[in-house]
Write a protein that holds these residues in place. Sequence first.
Motif, PDB file in Angstrom:
ATOM      1  N   ARG A  44      77.564  52.945  47.639  1.00  0.00           N
ATOM      2  CA  ARG A  44      76.322  53.049  48.773  1.00  0.00           C
ATOM      3  C   ARG A  44      75.769  51.427  49.087  1.00  0.00           C
ATOM      4  NH1 ARG A  44      75.834  56.864  44.998  1.00  0.00           N
ATOM      5  NH2 ARG A  44      74.110  55.549  43.996  1.00  0.00           N
ATOM      6  N   ASP A  51      74.511  48.965  51.510  1.00  0.00           N
ATOM      7  CA  ASP A  51      74.500  49.092  52.908  1.00  0.00           C
ATOM      8  C   ASP A  51      73.662  47.627  52.998  1.00  0.00           C
ATOM      9  OD1 ASP A  51      74.108  50.267  55.502  1.00  0.00           O
ATOM     10  OD2 ASP A  51      72.019  49.772  55.081  1.00  0.00           O
ATOM     11  N   HIS A  81      72.264  46.154  55.390  1.00  0.00           N
ATOM     12  CA  HIS A  81      70.946  46.402  56.190  1.00  0.00           C
ATOM     13  C   HIS A  81      69.815  46.556  55.139  1.00  0.00           C
ATOM     14  CE1 HIS A  81      71.825  45.675  60.547  1.00  0.00           C
ATOM     15  NE2 HIS A  81      73.047  46.282  60.214  1.00  0.00           N
ATOM     16  N   SER A  82      69.930  47.666  54.465  1.00  0.00           N
ATOM     17  CA  SER A  82      68.870  48.194  53.520  1.00  0.00           C
ATOM     18  C   SER A  82      68.840  47.478  52.352  1.00  0.00           C
ATOM     19  CB  SER A  82      69.184  49.678  53.167  1.00  0.00           C
ATOM     20  OG  SER A  82      70.424  49.953  52.489  1.00  0.00           O
ATOM     21  N   GLU A 124      79.823  47.083  61.491  1.00  0.00           N
ATOM     22  CA  GLU A 124      80.619  47.764  60.317  1.00  0.00           C
ATOM     23  C   GLU A 124      81.408  46.876  59.612  1.00  0.00           C
ATOM     24  OE1 GLU A 124      81.832  51.053  58.441  1.00  0.00           O
ATOM     25  OE2 GLU A 124      80.591  51.064  59.981  1.00  0.00           O
TER      26      GLU A 124
END
Length: 294
Positions: A4, A6, A8-9, A222
């Motif tokens: 997981r 990501d 951005h986060s 992506e």
Amino acid sequence: MPNRFDLHSELAAGVQDKDSAWTFIRRFAEAWMTPLGDGDGYSEEELNAAEDRLGLKLPAALREAYMLFGRRDNLCRTMHRLESPAELHVDEDAGLLVYHVENSGVWVCGIRLTDLGLEDPPVVHLPGCGANDHPWTGITWLDRLSSDCIEIVLTEALWNVESRPYCTNGHVSNDDNPLSMHGELLAEDIAELDHRFTPLALPPYPVERWECTPGSRWYAGEDVILCLDLFVDLGEHEYMRGPWDRPWSRAGLSIRGRTPEAINAMCESLPKEWFHWEWRQPWDPYPPKPQAPS
């Protein structure tokens, strides 16, 4: 790849404080390169020796950065250089401890000597464009050194892999499995980029803006990272730009894919003229400014 992950986060969390920044750098290295290991940092003894040589104490954030990734060339020494502890030096005129240097020495980043007692001090940028354009003592670049370390790692990721050619006189290359590509954008192209990709949460920089330091913007898609480096507007002197540059471009664009498939998708989906244009000869007249689409 970490579960997981990501971008951005993870980055939004990473810019909160220095400990979060180190977590981001660890997870980014694992997801996009190879995991950090014990041999990737400098030792306490090496940092103590640097302090003894300089006659000062390093901020906690700088020591922790060196101990985490200071020896990993592909994280801090491919394009611009994180100085080794033995290379750290003081610019007496500017009052800075210099730790981050542009690849050809055009600019440096450092910490004000008056801020060395802070755990995670602001970073000062000393451009090479002359005293008429900025203070000799530099301008505030980022509010925290740990955020500058994130910027260093992201920048190195753009340049530490095989790339497609910057521009090749209109010829599109078919290199095998590159992971990055570089181009130049006109003003209207920048607006299109803003529509296509989501900005990353790296704080805007420089904090103090001058004409000679327009700054950079970061985006992600992506499995891709994009960096837009804004150019200084030369105005009537635009013709002085190099013959290899895209005429009237206003920013450089660098893209790094996590996989060859991701960068190939960028090559197929983005306008070809962003990356391939005809070089002009030095004696050719500068072309007229293109008209923005109505």
